[in-house]
Write a protein that holds these residues in place. Sequence first.
Motif, PDB file in Angstrom:
ATOM      1  N   VAL A 151       0.852  -1.188   0.000  1.00  0.00           N
ATOM      2  CA  VAL A 151       0.000   0.000   0.000  1.00  0.00           C
ATOM      3  C   VAL A 151       0.887   1.239   0.000  1.00  0.00           C
ATOM      4  O   VAL A 151       1.829   1.339   0.793  1.00  0.00           O
ATOM      5  CB  VAL A 151      -0.913   0.034   1.244  1.00  0.00           C
ATOM      6  N   VAL A 152       0.573   2.191  -0.861  1.00  0.00           N
ATOM      7  CA  VAL A 152       1.303   3.454  -0.929  1.00  0.00           C
ATOM      8  C   VAL A 152       0.309   4.590  -0.745  1.00  0.00           C
ATOM      9  O   VAL A 152      -0.774   4.582  -1.340  1.00  0.00           O
ATOM     10  CB  VAL A 152       2.037   3.600  -2.289  1.00  0.00           C
ATOM     11  N   GLN A 153       0.701   5.555   0.093  1.00  0.00           N
ATOM     12  CA  GLN A 153      -0.123   6.751   0.226  1.00  0.00           C
ATOM     13  C   GLN A 153      -0.149   7.477  -1.118  1.00  0.00           C
ATOM     14  O   GLN A 153       0.875   7.593  -1.795  1.00  0.00           O
ATOM     15  CB  GLN A 153       0.438   7.681   1.299  1.00  0.00           C
ATOM     16  N   ASP A 154      -1.302   7.958  -1.494  1.00  0.00           N
ATOM     17  CA  ASP A 154      -1.439   8.732  -2.726  1.00  0.00           C
ATOM     18  C   ASP A 154      -0.448   9.893  -2.676  1.00  0.00           C
ATOM     19  O   ASP A 154      -0.552  10.757  -1.816  1.00  0.00           O
ATOM     20  CB  ASP A 154      -2.871   9.248  -2.840  1.00  0.00           C
ATOM     21  N   PRO A 155       0.560   9.922  -3.581  1.00  0.00           N
ATOM     22  CA  PRO A 155       1.567  10.979  -3.531  1.00  0.00           C
ATOM     23  C   PRO A 155       0.980  12.389  -3.635  1.00  0.00           C
ATOM     24  O   PRO A 155       1.530  13.325  -3.068  1.00  0.00           O
ATOM     25  CB  PRO A 155       2.469  10.689  -4.732  1.00  0.00           C
ATOM     26  N   PRO A 164       6.547   8.067  -1.488  1.00  0.00           N
ATOM     27  CA  PRO A 164       5.553   7.263  -2.199  1.00  0.00           C
ATOM     28  C   PRO A 164       5.792   7.239  -3.710  1.00  0.00           C
ATOM     29  O   PRO A 164       5.577   6.221  -4.363  1.00  0.00           O
ATOM     30  CB  PRO A 164       4.217   7.913  -1.838  1.00  0.00           C
ATOM     31  N   LEU A 168       6.291   3.957  -6.265  1.00  0.00           N
ATOM     32  CA  LEU A 168       5.501   3.749  -7.480  1.00  0.00           C
ATOM     33  C   LEU A 168       6.383   3.520  -8.704  1.00  0.00           C
ATOM     34  O   LEU A 168       6.026   2.758  -9.601  1.00  0.00           O
ATOM     35  CB  LEU A 168       4.580   4.941  -7.729  1.00  0.00           C
ATOM     36  N   GLN A 172       4.676  -1.441  -9.002  1.00  0.00           N
ATOM     37  CA  GLN A 172       3.275  -1.062  -8.816  1.00  0.00           C
ATOM     38  C   GLN A 172       2.742  -1.711  -7.541  1.00  0.00           C
ATOM     39  O   GLN A 172       2.766  -2.932  -7.419  1.00  0.00           O
ATOM     40  CB  GLN A 172       2.453  -1.489 -10.024  1.00  0.00           C
ATOM     41  N   PRO A 173       2.260  -0.925  -6.584  1.00  0.00           N
ATOM     42  CA  PRO A 173       1.708  -1.507  -5.355  1.00  0.00           C
ATOM     43  C   PRO A 173       0.308  -2.068  -5.612  1.00  0.00           C
ATOM     44  O   PRO A 173      -0.317  -1.785  -6.636  1.00  0.00           O
ATOM     45  CB  PRO A 173       1.653  -0.314  -4.401  1.00  0.00           C
ATOM     46  N   ILE A 176      -3.092   2.205  -3.970  1.00  0.00           N
ATOM     47  CA  ILE A 176      -2.649   3.589  -3.783  1.00  0.00           C
ATOM     48  C   ILE A 176      -3.837   4.304  -3.150  1.00  0.00           C
ATOM     49  O   ILE A 176      -4.897   4.418  -3.784  1.00  0.00           O
ATOM     50  CB  ILE A 176      -2.266   4.257  -5.117  1.00  0.00           C
TER      51      ILE A 176
END
Length: 191
Positions: A151-155, A164, A168, A172-173, A176
């Motif tokens: 999981v990546v925080q929305d940049p 983040p 990406l 690809q996580p 997002i």
Amino acid sequence: MLQGRQFEAAVIGASAGAVSALLEILPGLPPDVPVPVVVVVHMLRGRSSQLADLFASRLDVRVVEAEDKQDVAPGAVYFAPADYHLSVENDATFSLSNEPLHIFSRPAIDFAMQSAADAYGPALVGILLTGASHDGAEGLAAIGAAGGLTVVQDPQQAQSPVMPGAALKLRQPDLILPLKDIRALLAMLKS
């Protein structure tokens, strides 16, 4: 993405903007959170960490600073101590080391995430939040390669989008998400 999946641990990494991001997501944890939540935050060298104290007064779950050889047990949030790399061993205990800085940081997010990926494989959730370096990108990629949930925080919503964004670019996580959705995801974890 979570339906039917069982998890044994979660690892969260953050740097610049970490405290405000964590204050938004961690209060969503239930008091009986079924997995250990390991948090690594970059901090200035030579200073002790007050993160465990800060969050202990704001969360309904047990919050501690991780110690060497301590069991990584469910029902707690563990913060990496200042000036030590934090790793998770295959026997689900913590290991602290003072190896050289990694991407100008100790503790390094990559160390914690890569070791946790080795220990938990597909039963791990990795979350990378706001930050001003690319530490954590390789660690999150290792979690993905081991079959864990990434999981990546929305940049676009991160206080500092570098960390983040680096994740990406590398891999690809699975997800997002904005912080409010990361909070909801943490509240839904099952062991």
